[in-house]
Design a protein around this motif. Structure first.
Motif, PDB file in Angstrom:
ATOM      1  N   GLY A   1       5.701   8.978 -13.306  1.00 13.67           N
ATOM      2  CA  GLY A   1       4.771   8.297 -12.405  1.00 13.67           C
ATOM      3  C   GLY A   1       4.530   6.839 -12.769  1.00 13.67           C
ATOM      4  N   LYS A   2       4.415   6.003 -11.725  1.00 13.75           N
ATOM      5  CA  LYS A   2       4.032   4.599 -11.922  1.00 13.75           C
ATOM      6  C   LYS A   2       2.521   4.547 -12.081  1.00 13.75           C
ATOM      7  N   GLY A   3       2.081   4.010 -13.213  1.00 15.68           N
ATOM      8  CA  GLY A   3       0.644   3.972 -13.500  1.00 15.68           C
ATOM      9  C   GLY A   3       0.126   2.557 -13.680  1.00 15.68           C
TER      10      GLY A   3
ATOM     11  N   PHE B   1      -3.870  -1.801 -12.327  1.00 15.12           N
ATOM     12  CA  PHE B   1      -4.152  -2.899 -11.398  1.00 15.12           C
ATOM     13  C   PHE B   1      -2.934  -3.809 -11.311  1.00 15.12           C
ATOM     14  N   ASP B   2      -2.556  -4.125 -10.080  1.00 15.65           N
ATOM     15  CA  ASP B   2      -1.394  -4.982  -9.869  1.00 15.65           C
ATOM     16  C   ASP B   2      -1.820  -6.250  -9.136  1.00 15.65           C
ATOM     17  N   SER B   3      -2.056  -7.299  -9.918  1.00 18.04           N
ATOM     18  CA  SER B   3      -2.422  -8.584  -9.300  1.00 18.04           C
ATOM     19  C   SER B   3      -1.173  -9.319  -8.816  1.00 18.04           C
TER      20      SER B   3
ATOM     21  N   ILE C   1       1.575 -14.219  -8.101  1.00 20.14           N
ATOM     22  CA  ILE C   1       0.295 -13.562  -7.748  1.00 20.14           C
ATOM     23  C   ILE C   1       0.200 -13.209  -6.263  1.00 20.14           C
ATOM     24  N   LYS C   2      -0.470 -12.110  -5.991  1.00 26.98           N
ATOM     25  CA  LYS C   2      -0.643 -11.639  -4.614  1.00 26.98           C
ATOM     26  C   LYS C   2      -1.722 -12.451  -3.899  1.00 26.98           C
ATOM     27  N   PRO C   3      -1.711 -12.470  -2.576  1.00 27.23           N
ATOM     28  CA  PRO C   3      -2.837 -13.071  -1.833  1.00 27.23           C
ATOM     29  C   PRO C   3      -4.123 -12.269  -2.098  1.00 27.23           C
TER      30      PRO C   3
ATOM     31  N   PHE D   1      -5.122   1.122  -6.586  1.00 24.53           N
ATOM     32  CA  PHE D   1      -4.399   2.350  -6.242  1.00 24.53           C
ATOM     33  C   PHE D   1      -2.960   2.345  -6.750  1.00 24.53           C
ATOM     34  N   ASP D   2      -2.580   1.289  -7.473  1.00 20.47           N
ATOM     35  CA  ASP D   2      -1.180   1.178  -7.874  1.00 20.47           C
ATOM     36  C   ASP D   2      -0.811   2.145  -9.003  1.00 20.47           C
ATOM     37  N   MET D   3      -1.785   2.978  -9.353  1.00 21.51           N
ATOM     38  CA  MET D   3      -1.503   4.037 -10.342  1.00 21.51           C
ATOM     39  C   MET D   3      -1.405   5.411  -9.678  1.00 21.51           C
TER      40      MET D   3
ATOM     41  N   THR E   1       7.513 -11.469 -10.475  1.00 16.41           N
ATOM     42  CA  THR E   1       6.746 -10.637 -11.417  1.00 16.41           C
ATOM     43  C   THR E   1       5.929  -9.567 -10.681  1.00 16.41           C
ATOM     44  N   ASP E   2       5.877  -9.680  -9.339  1.00 15.68           N
ATOM     45  CA  ASP E   2       5.165  -8.666  -8.564  1.00 15.68           C
ATOM     46  C   ASP E   2       6.025  -7.426  -8.309  1.00 15.68           C
ATOM     47  N   ALA E   3       7.318  -7.519  -8.559  1.00 20.94           N
ATOM     48  CA  ALA E   3       8.162  -6.319  -8.464  1.00 20.94           C
ATOM     49  C   ALA E   3       8.176  -5.680  -9.845  1.00 20.94           C
ATOM     50  N   GLU E   4       6.954  -5.283 -10.294  1.00 19.36           N
ATOM     51  CA  GLU E   4       6.753  -4.840 -11.681  1.00 19.36           C
ATOM     52  C   GLU E   4       6.891  -3.338 -11.864  1.00 19.36           C
ATOM     53  N   GLY E   5       6.621  -2.566 -10.786  1.00 15.46           N
ATOM     54  CA  GLY E   5       6.644  -1.108 -10.916  1.00 15.46           C
ATOM     55  C   GLY E   5       8.020  -0.630 -11.332  1.00 15.46           C
TER      56      GLY E   5
ATOM     57  N   THR F   1       3.886   3.868  -6.033  1.00  5.31           N
ATOM     58  CA  THR F   1       3.472   2.976  -4.947  1.00  5.31           C
ATOM     59  C   THR F   1       4.315   1.711  -5.128  1.00  5.31           C
ATOM     60  N   LEU F   2       5.596   1.829  -4.747  1.00  2.50           N
ATOM     61  CA  LEU F   2       6.549   0.830  -5.218  1.00  2.50           C
ATOM     62  C   LEU F   2       6.707  -0.382  -4.310  1.00  2.50           C
ATOM     63  N   THR F   3       6.682  -0.163  -2.988  1.00  2.00           N
ATOM     64  CA  THR F   3       6.938  -1.312  -2.097  1.00  2.00           C
ATOM     65  C   THR F   3       6.035  -1.329  -0.861  1.00  2.00           C
ATOM     66  N   GLY F   4       5.573  -2.517  -0.512  1.00  2.00           N
ATOM     67  CA  GLY F   4       4.865  -2.693   0.756  1.00  2.00           C
ATOM     68  C   GLY F   4       5.808  -2.399   1.922  1.00  2.00           C
ATOM     69  N   ALA F   5       7.100  -2.581   1.682  1.00  2.00           N
ATOM     70  CA  ALA F   5       8.092  -2.404   2.752  1.00  2.00           C
ATOM     71  C   ALA F   5       8.130  -0.977   3.292  1.00  2.00           C
TER      72      ALA F   5
HETATM   73  N1  BES Z   1       2.366  -2.247  -5.903  1.00  2.00           N
HETATM   74  C1  BES Z   1       3.165  -3.062  -5.087  1.00  2.00           C
HETATM   75  C2  BES Z   1       3.617  -2.349  -3.806  1.00  2.00           C
HETATM   76  C3  BES Z   1       2.571  -2.156  -2.758  1.00  2.00           C
HETATM   77  C4  BES Z   1       2.233  -3.181  -1.889  1.00  2.00           C
HETATM   78  C5  BES Z   1       1.973  -0.928  -2.601  1.00  2.00           C
HETATM   79  C6  BES Z   1       1.293  -2.963  -0.906  1.00  2.00           C
HETATM   80  C7  BES Z   1       1.044  -0.719  -1.600  1.00  2.00           C
HETATM   81  C8  BES Z   1       0.704  -1.743  -0.753  1.00  2.00           C
HETATM   82  C9  BES Z   1       4.435  -3.496  -5.821  1.00  2.00           C
HETATM   83  O1  BES Z   1       4.285  -3.701  -7.168  1.00  2.00           O
HETATM   84  C10 BES Z   1       4.826  -4.803  -5.234  1.00  2.00           C
HETATM   85  O2  BES Z   1       4.093  -5.732  -5.376  1.00  2.00           O
HETATM   86  N2  BES Z   1       5.969  -4.842  -4.574  1.00  2.00           N
HETATM   87  C11 BES Z   1       6.409  -6.016  -3.928  1.00  2.00           C
HETATM   88  C12 BES Z   1       7.879  -6.158  -4.160  1.00  2.00           C
HETATM   89  C13 BES Z   1       8.451  -7.482  -3.740  1.00  2.00           C
HETATM   90  C14 BES Z   1       7.936  -8.576  -4.645  1.00  2.00           C
HETATM   91  C15 BES Z   1       9.949  -7.411  -3.786  1.00  2.00           C
HETATM   92  C16 BES Z   1       6.099  -5.890  -2.440  1.00  2.00           C
HETATM   93  O3  BES Z   1       6.234  -4.789  -1.897  1.00  2.00           O
HETATM   94  O4  BES Z   1       5.669  -6.864  -1.842  1.00  2.00           O
END
Ligand code: BES
Ligand code: MG
Ligand code: ZN
Length: 494
Positions: free
Chosen positions: A259-261, A264-266, A271-273, A282-284, A341-345, A370-374
């Protein structure tokens, strides 16, 4: 938190006991059975009169309430819809609706007639109890005012009941709720250390379980450069959590649940918006799925060997955080260019997957992240995305998913996609082309770290929180997705 504390099985007729609320199921265009007719006579035809007056036909979501006498204070008939469309997922939903309906009636215990819900049909008793527990779930630990709400804490089911199925349903419901709680607590409470403590305390109470907690130094020394790179910028100490469960034959290869734990994923330096960044607590949820299954396995003790593994850290911007462009070496020796660095999982999972694969040679690996927003763009929040390297293992996942009614949809991991993550300076890079097949390129990345072991990856970014339907999903927050699916998968292996 589960408000329902107990489900009692009472193998005698409800006619001999007093009830503050007695609940029946009623199929569309059904009739009263012999016992219900007897009750109707006892209550001077109040039941049949109510059915007639309200023109109650048993349609789904319709119900009637009858005020009886001192022994049968209230009687509720819940419409079950057409008998030939009745299935376990409807049962789960109806049970949740029952709890929701009676919760605010200021009673602490209710009774249910098993027969009228077809408890003897395969899967019904278990699904009904799952639904009762999940419907009773609320997360209000941080509310200092309870709004004067009352909750049912005890349900008695009357009739010819298989206790083992009731118990399994109750346990699985509680395990899903445990996973929900882990997801819902904020990141200043659920830290990697918190997850370690939860895992250890479950394992300590089960003699077939042994736990190992690895800290940041261990992660570095063991050569987990990808995991370390993510964790190096976090003040909160990172942990790799491993629990070995030996419930099966010693010689039997284990299955591994990873499991991805990310507590917190900033996003780190990439950095994310700010909008919705709070949701990255919830990224755990992948690790919550693994811990939910751990809890269920500890209680139900299936005869199988399982490795539970979690990579847990925060992803933070910091003077010591990894930079875009950094190159790290993973546990299996592959070099990775960290372009975002946001593709950390995937970086954390890369090391945990290859560690589990090398150390335990598992028969199969399932990972949850919770790997990708895609994946939200591809499937919304109705289904988890699944990818893998073995069609037979994938079939097993689908089989379990059909029974648990947690939808999964397969995306391809063709070799062409692996090309998209070929590195410029290192073996691979941690992102593909902007906006193209984001879920698949993440899956292709993980594939580099499982060797030839049969493996399925489940991207739960769309399903771990957010879904409000069916009725047994929570009104807010984490769903505890895939705990029931994985337990069903385990049972199918026995
Ligand atoms: N934890 C996020 C994925 C995520 C995003 C889950 C929104 C739930 C809602 C993951 O670590 C991430 O940031 N992924 C990036 C990958 C991108 C940088 C290639 C993403 O999905 O934007
Ligand atoms: Mg991220
Ligand atoms: Zn993440």
């Amino acid at each position: 938190m589960v408000n329902l504390k107990k489900i009692n099985c009472i193998n005698k007729t409800y006619l001999d006991t007093k009830h503050s609320i007695l609940v029946f199921g009623y199929f569309e265009n059904g009739t009263l059975d012999a016992k219900q007719k007897k009750l109707d006579t006892l209550l001077e035809s109040k039941i049949s009169k109510a059915i007639e007056l309200d023109d109650f036909k048993g349609k789904e979501d319709k119900k009637i309430i009858i005020y009886g006498n001192n022994d049968f204070k209230r009687i509720i008939f819940f419409g079950l819809g057409e008998k030939n469309k009745y299935n376990t997922d409807k049962v789960r939903s109806i049970a949740a609706k029952i709890v929701d309906y009676v919760n605010d009636m200021d009673v602490s215990s209710i009774s249910v007639d098993a027969d009228s819900f077809n408890f003897n049909k395969k899967g019904v008793a278990q699904a009904f109890c799952e639904g009762l527990v999940l419907g009773s779930y609320v997360f209000n630990e941080y509310k200092t005012d309870n709004d004067g709400k009352s909750y049912v804490d005890d349900i008695s089911i009357f009739g010819d009941i298989n206790r083992e199925n009731v118990n399994k349903g109750y346990t699985l419901g509680c395990s899903v709720s445990f996973a929900r709680d882990l997801g819902n607590h904020p990141a200043n409470v659920v830290t990697p250390s918190y997850l370690s403590k939860e895992a250890t305390s479950i394992a300590q109470n089960v003699k077939e379980m042994t736990s190992h907690i690895f800290n940041l130094d261990d992660i570095k020394k063991m050569g987990m450069g990808a995991f370390y790179g993510v964790a190096q910028g976090a003040k909160e100490p990172a942990k790799m959590i491993i629990v070995e469960y030996n419930g099966g034959n010693k010689k039997q290869k284990p299955i591994a649940l990873v499991g991805k734990g990310l507590t917190f994923d900033s996003g780190g330096i990439s950095i994310k918006p700010s909008a919705s960044m709070d949701e990255m607590k919830f990224d755990m949820c992948g690790s919550a799925t693994v811990l939910g299954v751990l809890k269920a396995v500890g209680e139900l003790k299936p005869k199988i060997n399982i490795i539970f593994a979690i990579g847990s850290t925060e992803n933070m911007p910091d003077g010591n955080a990894q930079r875009p462009g950094d190159i790290v070496t993973a546990y299996n020796g592959k070099t990775i260019e960290v372009l975002n660095t946001d593709a950390e999982g995937r970086l954390v999972l890369a090391d945990v997957l290859s560690y589990v694969d090398k150390k335990y040679s598992p028969a199969s690996i399932l990972d949850f992240a919770t790997l990708t927003g895609a994946v939200l763009i591809a499937l919304g929040n109705r289904a988890s995305g699944v990818m893998g390297n073995s069609s037979s293992l994938m079939k097993e996942v689908f089989k379990a998913s059909e029974i648990s009614s947690e939808k999964v949809w397969e995306l391809p991991l063709w070799d062409e996609y692996t090309k998209e993550i070929k590195g410029k300076y290192a073996d691979i890079q941690n992102i593909g082309q902007a906006r193209l097949a984001g879920t698949i390129t993440a899956g292709s990345f993980l594939k580099e770290f499982v060797g030839n072991t049969p493996w399925v990856h489940m991207d739960i970014a769309g399903t771990a929180w957010g879904p409000k339907e069916p009725a047994y999903q929570p009104k807010i927050g984490a769903t505890g997705v895939a705990v029931r699916l994985v337990y069903q998968f385990i049972e199918n292996q026995l």
